[in-house]
Design an enzyme around this catalytic site. Structure first.
Site, PDB file in Angstrom:
ATOM      1  N   ASN A   1       0.864  -1.183   0.000  1.00 46.65           N
ATOM      2  CA  ASN A   1       0.000   0.000   0.000  1.00 46.65           C
ATOM      3  C   ASN A   1       0.901   1.233   0.000  1.00 46.65           C
ATOM      4  O   ASN A   1       1.480   1.581   1.023  1.00 46.65           O
ATOM      5  CB  ASN A   1      -0.885  -0.036   1.256  1.00 46.65           C
ATOM      6  CG  ASN A   1      -1.717   1.227   1.401  1.00 46.65           C
ATOM      7  OD1 ASN A   1      -1.852   2.003   0.459  1.00 46.65           O
ATOM      8  ND2 ASN A   1      -2.275   1.431   2.586  1.00 46.65           N
ATOM      9  N   TRP A   2       1.007   1.867  -1.161  1.00 45.84           N
ATOM     10  CA  TRP A   2       1.935   3.004  -1.275  1.00 45.84           C
ATOM     11  C   TRP A   2       1.369   4.280  -0.672  1.00 45.84           C
ATOM     12  O   TRP A   2       2.052   5.295  -0.599  1.00 45.84           O
ATOM     13  CB  TRP A   2       2.303   3.239  -2.741  1.00 45.84           C
ATOM     14  CG  TRP A   2       3.040   2.104  -3.381  1.00 45.84           C
ATOM     15  CD1 TRP A   2       3.432   0.927  -2.790  1.00 45.84           C
ATOM     16  CD2 TRP A   2       3.500   2.012  -4.739  1.00 45.84           C
ATOM     17  NE1 TRP A   2       4.092   0.131  -3.687  1.00 45.84           N
ATOM     18  CE2 TRP A   2       4.145   0.764  -4.895  1.00 45.84           C
ATOM     19  CE3 TRP A   2       3.411   2.859  -5.845  1.00 45.84           C
ATOM     20  CZ2 TRP A   2       4.697   0.359  -6.111  1.00 45.84           C
ATOM     21  CZ3 TRP A   2       3.961   2.455  -7.056  1.00 45.84           C
ATOM     22  CH2 TRP A   2       4.612   1.213  -7.181  1.00 45.84           C
ATOM     23  N   LYS A   3       0.120   4.252  -0.291  1.00 51.38           N
ATOM     24  CA  LYS A   3      -0.535   5.430   0.312  1.00 51.38           C
ATOM     25  C   LYS A   3      -0.330   6.669  -0.574  1.00 51.38           C
ATOM     26  O   LYS A   3      -0.313   6.542  -1.794  1.00 51.38           O
ATOM     27  CB  LYS A   3      -0.018   5.659   1.741  1.00 51.38           C
ATOM     28  CG  LYS A   3      -0.082   4.395   2.591  1.00 51.38           C
ATOM     29  CD  LYS A   3       0.074   4.674   4.044  1.00 51.38           C
ATOM     30  CE  LYS A   3       0.144   3.358   4.809  1.00 51.38           C
ATOM     31  NZ  LYS A   3       0.024   3.512   6.230  1.00 51.38           N
TER      32      LYS A   3
ATOM     33  N   GLY B   1       2.733  -0.996   4.307  1.00 48.84           N
ATOM     34  CA  GLY B   1       2.887   0.391   3.896  1.00 48.84           C
ATOM     35  C   GLY B   1       4.354   0.738   3.701  1.00 48.84           C
ATOM     36  O   GLY B   1       4.919   0.551   2.621  1.00 48.84           O
ATOM     37  N   GLY B   2       4.990   1.208   4.767  1.00 47.86           N
ATOM     38  CA  GLY B   2       6.361   1.734   4.685  1.00 47.86           C
ATOM     39  C   GLY B   2       7.351   0.832   3.950  1.00 47.86           C
ATOM     40  O   GLY B   2       8.084   1.297   3.066  1.00 47.86           O
TER      41      GLY B   2
HETATM   42  C1  PEP Z   1      -0.702  -0.097   5.807  1.00 42.03           C
HETATM   43  O1  PEP Z   1      -0.533   0.852   5.071  1.00 42.03           O
HETATM   44  O2  PEP Z   1      -1.747  -0.750   5.699  1.00 42.03           O
HETATM   45  C2  PEP Z   1       0.323  -0.419   6.791  1.00 42.03           C
HETATM   46  C3  PEP Z   1       0.184  -1.512   7.492  1.00 42.03           C
HETATM   47  O3  PEP Z   1       1.380   0.444   6.910  1.00 42.03           O
HETATM   48  P1  PEP Z   1       2.802   0.126   7.623  1.00 42.03           P
HETATM   49  O4  PEP Z   1       3.304  -1.172   7.033  1.00 42.03           O
HETATM   50  O5  PEP Z   1       3.676   1.275   7.256  1.00 42.03           O
HETATM   51  O6  PEP Z   1       2.547  -0.001   9.088  1.00 42.03           O
END
Ligand code: PEP
Length: 271
Positions: free
Chosen positions: A9-11, A249-250
């Site tokens: 998930n690149w947000k 995400g990250g």
């Molecule tokens: C996400 O975006 O759904 C997520 C879990 O982010 P992160 O891995 O950065 O915690």
């Protein structure tokens, strides 16, 4: 038989060139992998560019959100058909950043701002059904905030969110969804939910699916864990029997780390 998955998930990250470069890095590293579904969810603006890069590989495209109407006067929204026309096979629905369930509010988040996206359980359900109706697989996110966990409400919150998200779906539709357990306090914070606990809560997710769709229904449904998944914790997470992979995400913003998550998942869970 559940298909393991690693979804990035690149947000709200990556302009077009950055998105293209990141997608190329994933295709070069894991584009021909089998036995694990590899999914990239860039922002709307980069969907088509990423679709062009992944064509011919095993990498699949996801959007991060959708609106349930087919077309019309809904300024700023994007319909399911617009997503399929960009090449999307998946769409994330009910991410905590869309539900307005923030683990760590930023200093400038007044109550009004926290409600900006505020997808309700009913909206999540409507979006998931609209996705299914258009041939998209919804990745439905559920999870508790830190305050809810500390109040002992984790299981009730997660169960209620799953039941609400699946409301009114028939067995075939429920069979077509993916769930992601994402404790809000672990998203983007560097804090991972301990793997045994994540496994336990995903058991709660499966019990809620069975409650809605009948005993045994959850056995074939892919359920992911999300919340600070990284190369150094992915193995212990996917070794847990209920955890079929990650929504990330990250660590999905660098091809090297995302590809490592995919290869470890393949090693541990792939067929
Ligand atoms: C996400 O975006 O759904 C997520 C879990 O982010 P992160 O891995 O950065 O915690």
């Amino acid at each position: 038989m559940r298909v393991p998955m690693m979804a990035g998930n690149w947000k709200m990250n990556c302009d077009l060139d950055e998105a293209e470069a990141l997608a190329k890095g994933v295709v070069e590293g894991v584009g021909s992998i089998e036995g694990v579904a590899v999914v990239l969810a860039p922002p709307f603006t980069a969907l088509e560019r990423v679709a062009n890069v992944i064509t011919g590989s095993n990498v699949k495209l996801s959007a991060q959100n959708l609106y349930w109407k087919a077309s019309g006067a809904y300024t700023g929204e994007v319909s399911p058909k617009m997503l399929t026309s960009c090449g999307c096979a998946y769409v994330i629905v009910g991410h905590s950043e869309r539900r307005g369930r923030f683990g760590v509010p930023e200093p400038d988040m007044t109550d009004d701002l926290i409600r900006v996206f505020g997808d309700t359980d009913a909206a999540v359900n409507t979006k998931a059904k609209a996705a299914l109706g258009t041939g998209l697989t919804p990745i439905i996110c559920v999870g508790e905030t830190l305050a809810e966990r500390e109040a002992g409400l984790t299981d009730a919150i997660v169960r209620d969110q799953v039941i609400a998200a699946l409301e009114g779906m028939d067995a075939a539709q429920i069979n077509g969804v993916i769930l992601a357990y994402e404790p809000v306090w672990a998203i983007g914070t560097g804090k991972t939910c301990e793997s045994v606990e994540a496994n336990r809560v995903i058991g709660v997710v499966r019990a809620a699916i069975d409650w809605v769709a009948g005993a045994g229904a959850a056995a074939d449904i892919t359920v992911l864990y999300g919340g600070s998944v990284k190369p150094d914790n992915v193995r212990e997470l996917v070794e847990q029997p209920e955890i079929d992979g990650g929504l990330v995400g990250g660590a999905s913003l660098k091809a090297g780390s995302f590809n490592e998550l995919v290869t470890v998942t393949k090693e541990v869970r792939g067929s």
